[in-house]
Design an enzyme around this catalytic site. Sequence first.
Site, PDB file in Angstrom:
ATOM      1  CG  HIS A  45      19.284 178.057  95.602  1.00 54.05           C
ATOM      2  ND1 HIS A  45      19.845 179.279  96.057  1.00 54.05           N
ATOM      3  CD2 HIS A  45      20.593 177.584  94.390  1.00 54.05           C
ATOM      4  CE1 HIS A  45      21.129 178.891  95.781  1.00 54.05           C
ATOM      5  NE2 HIS A  45      21.180 178.188  95.139  1.00 54.05           N
ATOM      6  CB  CYS A  66      19.455 179.265 101.338  1.00 53.73           C
ATOM      7  SG  CYS A  66      20.190 178.570  99.506  1.00 53.73           S
ATOM      8  CG  ASP A 119       9.905 184.198  71.682  1.00 57.67           C
ATOM      9  OD1 ASP A 119       9.219 184.706  71.714  1.00 57.67           O
ATOM     10  OD2 ASP A 119      11.027 183.560  72.711  1.00 57.67           O
ATOM     11  CG  ASP A 152      15.655 185.106  77.831  1.00 59.13           C
ATOM     12  OD1 ASP A 152      16.379 185.699  76.234  1.00 59.13           O
ATOM     13  OD2 ASP A 152      15.228 183.078  77.546  1.00 59.13           O
ATOM     14  CB  CYS A 169      21.604 181.796  99.356  1.00 60.54           C
ATOM     15  SG  CYS A 169      19.946 181.861  97.905  1.00 60.54           S
ATOM     16  CB  CYS A 190      16.427 181.702  98.335  1.00 57.86           C
ATOM     17  SG  CYS A 190      16.757 179.998  98.272  1.00 57.86           S
TER      18      CYS A 190
HETATM   19 ZN   LIG Z   1      18.998 180.014  98.329  1.00 54.15          ZN
END
Ligand SMILES: [Zn+2]
Length: 337
Positions: free
Chosen positions: A302, A276, A60, A233, A271, A273
Amino acid sequence: MPVGTLGTVKGLFPDQLRAVGTQKLLANTYHLALRPGAEVVEELGGLHRFMDWDGPILTDSGGFQVFSLAGLRDIDDERVVFKSHIDGSILELTPARAIEIQQQLGADCIMCLDECPPADAPIEQIAEAVRRTTLWAQLCRDTQARDDQALFGIVQGGIDQSQREKSADKLVPLDFPGYAIGGLSVGESPTEMYRTLDHTTPHLPSEKPRYLMGVGRPEDLVESVLRGIDLFDCVMPTRNGRNATAFTSTGRVKMRNRKHMRDDAPLDPACECPACTRYCRGYLRHMFIAGEMLGPILLSLHNIAFYHRTMSDLRVAILEGRADSFRSECLAAWESE
Ligand SMILES: [Zn+2]
């Protein structure tokens, strides 16, 4: 875009971000210009090399932080004079200087300097900010020297329909490669924000990216995409993650809650990730209760994964012509936890 204010998405390596679907990062011009300094970043090879991220970066202009964070001392059509939030020194930013700093940092997408009034500003101040932002957009365009950076114009106008339309209509003839919508998520209600988007996006070219700055909650992203926004963002996934709040496919989870103590289930079965797939809720809670740094790291990762997956699923829903039902399903599911 996850937010890497100081050239880092707090606690996460670039390859971890890429693995959960991050395509592009935001870095903060104001913060990097104060510390370590745009010249230092340039000397050390530019922002991509400095932070070891070889994908796209957006910076920015620094305008928002000057208005929100720094002590604003004085503003006229030439410059904004402000007090550094770090050491109190007096600094000034001109439209040309904002572009020069962003050229030194070397991001792929850079922003015009704009004036971002608070949500409750009187209409005279909103109108003045639109006039000045338009003037500065032209000056930024004239200053830009590098041809490998996409300079975005920023639409202002608060939640006033005619000021938003005026701002957009003045910027579009300058033919920027993309347009940002600034001055939202500054204290107005979600309904006011959505209504403002309804008024603004039809005035921006559909073939160019539209970027809604600093927004927001998962439901804000879904609602805004359906109103024509392409790029966002927000610090929410990482800031909330550090503060033990997870966004999941069934709503927000407060990770410190005692009910998770003996819970062997994953945070979000939907999920993929590391938080998880490798750990249970009981472990994640333990990390936060014990003050271990892995807790904020795992929940940040996550939450970023959740945001990316939501956007990815929404893209598919749009292509398959079921965006409205996707929205209804998300909003219903996120209320259930
Ligand atoms: Zn996750």
